[in-house]
Design a protein around this motif. Structure first.
Motif, PDB file in Angstrom:
ATOM      1  N   ALA A 187       0.830  -1.203   0.000  1.00 29.67           N
ATOM      2  CA  ALA A 187       0.000   0.000   0.000  1.00 29.67           C
ATOM      3  C   ALA A 187       0.865   1.255   0.000  1.00 29.67           C
ATOM      4  N   PHE A 188       1.976   1.218   0.732  1.00 34.80           N
ATOM      5  CA  PHE A 188       2.880   2.371   0.810  1.00 34.80           C
ATOM      6  C   PHE A 188       3.560   2.615  -0.546  1.00 34.80           C
ATOM      7  N   ILE A 189       4.018   1.543  -1.181  1.00 36.96           N
ATOM      8  CA  ILE A 189       4.647   1.673  -2.503  1.00 36.96           C
ATOM      9  C   ILE A 189       3.651   2.253  -3.504  1.00 36.96           C
ATOM     10  N   THR A 190       2.409   1.793  -3.429  1.00 32.12           N
ATOM     11  CA  THR A 190       1.368   2.310  -4.326  1.00 32.12           C
ATOM     12  C   THR A 190       1.121   3.785  -4.074  1.00 32.12           C
ATOM     13  N   MET A 191       1.136   4.182  -2.788  1.00 34.40           N
ATOM     14  CA  MET A 191       0.943   5.593  -2.445  1.00 34.40           C
ATOM     15  C   MET A 191       2.046   6.455  -3.063  1.00 34.40           C
ATOM     16  N   LEU A 192       3.283   5.965  -3.014  1.00 38.11           N
ATOM     17  CA  LEU A 192       4.399   6.700  -3.608  1.00 38.11           C
ATOM     18  C   LEU A 192       4.227   6.840  -5.114  1.00 38.11           C
ATOM     19  N   LEU A 193       3.800   5.755  -5.765  1.00 43.27           N
ATOM     20  CA  LEU A 193       3.580   5.791  -7.214  1.00 43.27           C
ATOM     21  C   LEU A 193       2.439   6.740  -7.561  1.00 43.27           C
ATOM     22  N   ASN A 194       1.392   6.730  -6.725  1.00 42.65           N
ATOM     23  CA  ASN A 194       0.284   7.674  -6.940  1.00 42.65           C
ATOM     24  C   ASN A 194       0.768   9.112  -6.817  1.00 42.65           C
ATOM     25  N   ALA A 195       1.643   9.353  -5.841  1.00 42.62           N
ATOM     26  CA  ALA A 195       2.172  10.701  -5.638  1.00 42.62           C
ATOM     27  C   ALA A 195       3.032  11.151  -6.807  1.00 42.62           C
ATOM     28  N   MET A 196       3.597  10.166  -7.549  1.00 39.02           N
ATOM     29  CA  MET A 196       4.431  10.469  -8.710  1.00 39.02           C
ATOM     30  C   MET A 196       3.593  10.683  -9.970  1.00 39.02           C
ATOM     31  N   GLY A 197       2.276  10.598  -9.826  1.00 39.33           N
ATOM     32  CA  GLY A 197       1.398  10.858 -10.965  1.00 39.33           C
ATOM     33  C   GLY A 197       0.837   9.624 -11.624  1.00 39.33           C
ATOM     34  N   ILE A 198       1.163   8.426 -11.104  1.00 35.40           N
ATOM     35  CA  ILE A 198       0.612   7.181 -11.650  1.00 35.40           C
ATOM     36  C   ILE A 198      -0.688   6.886 -10.917  1.00 35.40           C
ATOM     37  N   GLU A 199      -1.787   7.182 -11.555  1.00 29.13           N
ATOM     38  CA  GLU A 199      -3.079   7.058 -10.885  1.00 29.13           C
ATOM     39  C   GLU A 199      -3.452   5.612 -10.609  1.00 29.13           C
ATOM     40  N   ASN A 200      -3.193   4.736 -11.580  1.00 28.96           N
ATOM     41  CA  ASN A 200      -3.534   3.324 -11.404  1.00 28.96           C
ATOM     42  C   ASN A 200      -2.344   2.466 -11.793  1.00 28.96           C
ATOM     43  N   VAL A 201      -1.780   1.740 -10.834  1.00 28.02           N
ATOM     44  CA  VAL A 201      -0.575   0.948 -11.066  1.00 28.02           C
ATOM     45  C   VAL A 201      -0.834  -0.164 -12.075  1.00 28.02           C
ATOM     46  N   VAL A 202      -1.974  -0.847 -11.933  1.00 30.28           N
ATOM     47  CA  VAL A 202      -2.280  -1.979 -12.810  1.00 30.28           C
ATOM     48  C   VAL A 202      -2.429  -1.524 -14.253  1.00 30.28           C
ATOM     49  N   THR A 203      -3.201  -0.467 -14.481  1.00 32.97           N
ATOM     50  CA  THR A 203      -3.410   0.040 -15.837  1.00 32.97           C
ATOM     51  C   THR A 203      -2.105   0.536 -16.450  1.00 32.97           C
ATOM     52  N   ALA A 204      -1.304   1.244 -15.658  1.00 32.50           N
ATOM     53  CA  ALA A 204      -0.038   1.773 -16.153  1.00 32.50           C
ATOM     54  C   ALA A 204       0.922   0.646 -16.510  1.00 32.50           C
ATOM     55  N   PHE A 205       0.970  -0.387 -15.673  1.00 32.57           N
ATOM     56  CA  PHE A 205       1.851  -1.525 -15.937  1.00 32.57           C
ATOM     57  C   PHE A 205       1.412  -2.262 -17.194  1.00 32.57           C
ATOM     58  N   TYR A 206       0.112  -2.413 -17.368  1.00 35.58           N
ATOM     59  CA  TYR A 206      -0.409  -3.111 -18.548  1.00 35.58           C
ATOM     60  C   TYR A 206       0.011  -2.385 -19.825  1.00 35.58           C
ATOM     61  N   LYS A 207      -0.144  -1.071 -19.844  1.00 37.33           N
ATOM     62  CA  LYS A 207       0.187  -0.307 -21.044  1.00 37.33           C
ATOM     63  C   LYS A 207       1.686  -0.258 -21.299  1.00 37.33           C
ATOM     64  N   ALA A 208       2.469  -0.235 -20.223  1.00 37.78           N
ATOM     65  CA  ALA A 208       3.915  -0.082 -20.372  1.00 37.78           C
ATOM     66  C   ALA A 208       4.629  -1.395 -20.656  1.00 37.78           C
ATOM     67  N   VAL A 209       4.142  -2.511 -20.094  1.00 38.31           N
ATOM     68  CA  VAL A 209       4.874  -3.772 -20.167  1.00 38.31           C
ATOM     69  C   VAL A 209       4.059  -4.895 -20.810  1.00 38.31           C
ATOM     70  N   GLN A 210       2.898  -5.163 -20.246  1.00 35.85           N
ATOM     71  CA  GLN A 210       2.168  -6.369 -20.655  1.00 35.85           C
ATOM     72  C   GLN A 210       1.674  -6.299 -22.092  1.00 35.85           C
ATOM     73  N   GLU A 211       1.061  -5.197 -22.483  1.00 37.32           N
ATOM     74  CA  GLU A 211       0.510  -5.091 -23.834  1.00 37.32           C
ATOM     75  C   GLU A 211       1.599  -5.162 -24.904  1.00 37.32           C
ATOM     76  N   PRO A 212       2.726  -4.405 -24.776  1.00 36.69           N
ATOM     77  CA  PRO A 212       3.803  -4.544 -25.761  1.00 36.69           C
ATOM     78  C   PRO A 212       4.393  -5.948 -25.793  1.00 36.69           C
ATOM     79  N   PHE A 213       4.498  -6.595 -24.620  1.00 36.43           N
ATOM     80  CA  PHE A 213       5.029  -7.955 -24.550  1.00 36.43           C
ATOM     81  C   PHE A 213       4.140  -8.926 -25.306  1.00 36.43           C
ATOM     82  N   MET A 214       2.828  -8.768 -25.170  1.00 38.02           N
ATOM     83  CA  MET A 214       1.899  -9.624 -25.902  1.00 38.02           C
ATOM     84  C   MET A 214       2.056  -9.439 -27.402  1.00 38.02           C
TER      85      MET A 214
END
Length: 424
Positions: A187-214
């Motif tokens: 939860a703390f790591i997620t809070m830090l990522l949110n503070a950095m402007g990443i609103e949703n970790v799962v969605t951001a990870f999907y667009k950055a890593v999972q979708e290109p990998f597929m």
């Protein structure tokens, strides 16, 4: 060939064996194995709702004309099944990966699975419960379990209950502090990522890593590589299918979901390479398209008594894509004569199926029949088309032609060996 085999046994086998027995990969592989029935029923449900048969939709809408919102009532069954399968796939994976990994360490698997679920939702899993959150679910399942088990080994963090307390209660209190700390860390790591402007970790990870990998995994070179690696590992006695299963499943579930969603929306199917594609058009009869080997033995190897005996026993399981009798009975393992066709046949078959799909002759795989579905039938079901059956049959014929010269060579060697024994 003998020097090559000796080199591989010395330098390759020890490394490959360690990879195959790696506890984290096994935890991922077994987690997907548990969820396979859900993925099969989910894919079938949506496929039935969207069968590409002219007049099917109109007929069903006419018979069951009642509507609920924008959907006809008869389609709600498939939608509800989807909600109970693919729509929550990442939740199952998050729990099962942690459960399997914890058990391999001798830690309570239920507690680890629950902590993993809590950690997954702490990082925003509610926005990625379907296959879009799959990579994050895998990572959280592995990392949360490693943290949880280490905290559980610290006596200061373990609340011990007196004797006589029910085991379930004792386990829950023992896991209390490690669970609180683990979930709080995520939860703390997620809070830090949110503070950095990443609103949703799962969605951001999907667009950055999972979708290109597929997308990368969907390429023809990757399909060739997959079709090569599995029989190559099997040749050295390693279960190639099990070893690459974690990789296949991380691209399989999202690809199938994307394909079915595109089918439902009437759009172009985005992904050619997925598990039903490999099962129905490449691993026909088992790894190495060994149904073609059995046919080749019956045609040109009838005078080879050892081959005929094994092929006769292996033909029945081969119809359900099980080829261990061939792998160890013929054998295929460390057989220098059959090495070339065993590697070549699946690579040729994956090429035929890939370009048949890319050219538009055959629809992409949108359904996931069980891997034990008999050859040709699996191709028809996976693509919901007669073209799938044609390509599967063509691949079987091509594989038999590839194996035939090598079976003939083996037969000639066996006959010469028998004649030499008679002369002696």
């Amino acid at each position: 060939m003998k020097s090559f085999i000796a080199f591989m046994e010395k330098h390759f086998l020890p490394v490959a064996s360690k990879v195959g027995n790696q506890r984290h990969l096994i935890a991922i592989r077994d987690a997907f194995a548990y969820t396979m029935p859900l993925m099969i029923v989910g894919a079938f449900a949506v496929l039935i709702n969207n069968l590409p048969i002219p007049g099917f939709q109109e007929f069903m809408n006419g018979v069951f004309s009642q509507k609920m919102g924008d959907s006809y009532v008869w389609t709600l069954l498939g939608g509800n099944i989807w909600n109970g399968s693919f729509a929550i796939l990442s939740i199952f994976i998050s729990f099962l990966v942690a459960h399997n990994l914890a058990k391999s360490y001798g830690v309570d698997g239920i507690s680890a699975g629950i902590v993993s679920l809590g950690s997954f939702f702490a990082v925003g899993g509610a926005q990625g419960m379907d296959s879009a959150g799959l990579f994050v679910a895998l990572l959280v399942g592995l990392l949360s379990t490693e943290l949880f088990r280490r905290l559980s080994d610290v006596d200061k963090f373990t609340i011990k209950m007196p004797d006589g307390v029910p085991p379930a209660v004792a386990k829950s209190f023992a896991a209390l502090l490690p669970a609180i700390i683990t979930i709080t860390v995520f939860a703390f790591i997620t809070m830090l990522l949110n503070a950095m402007g990443i609103e949703n970790v799962v969605t951001a990870f999907y667009k950055a890593v999972q979708e290109p990998f597929m997308g990368m995994a969907n390429s023809y070179p990757t399909a060739l590589l997959i079709s090569f690696i599995t029989p190559f590992l099997w040749f050295f006695g390693l279960h190639g299918a099990n070893m690459i299963e974690p990789f296949m499943q991380t691209i399989n579930a999202p690809a199938i979901q994307a394909n079915v969603a595109a089918l439902k929306a009437g759009k172009e199917i985005p992904y050619i390479v997925n598990k039903p594609f490999m099962d129905s058009f490449v691993n026909i009869g088992g790894t190495g398209v060994t149904i073609g080997l059995i046919i080749a033995i019956f045609i040109v190897g009838r005078r080879n008594k050892p081959y005929m005996s094994v092929a006769s026993l292996a033909s029945a399981p081969g119809l359900f894509n099980i080829n261990e009798p061939l792998a160890f009975g013929l054998p295929l393992v460390l057989n220098p004569i059959l090495f070339v066709p065993y590697i070549l046949a699946p690579m040729v078959c994956v090429s035929i199926a890939y370009f048949a799909t890319a050219s538009g002759f055959m629809p992409a795989a949108t359904s996931m029949p069980p891997w034990v579905t008999p050859p040709i039938i699996g191709g028809i079901i996976a693509t919901a088309s007669w073209q799938g059956g044609v390509i599967a049959a063509l691949n079987i014929a091509v594989a038999a032609l590839i194996y035939a010269p090598f079976v003939y060579m083996s037969t000639a060697m066996e006959i010469n060996k028998a004649n030499k024994l008679l002369d002696d």
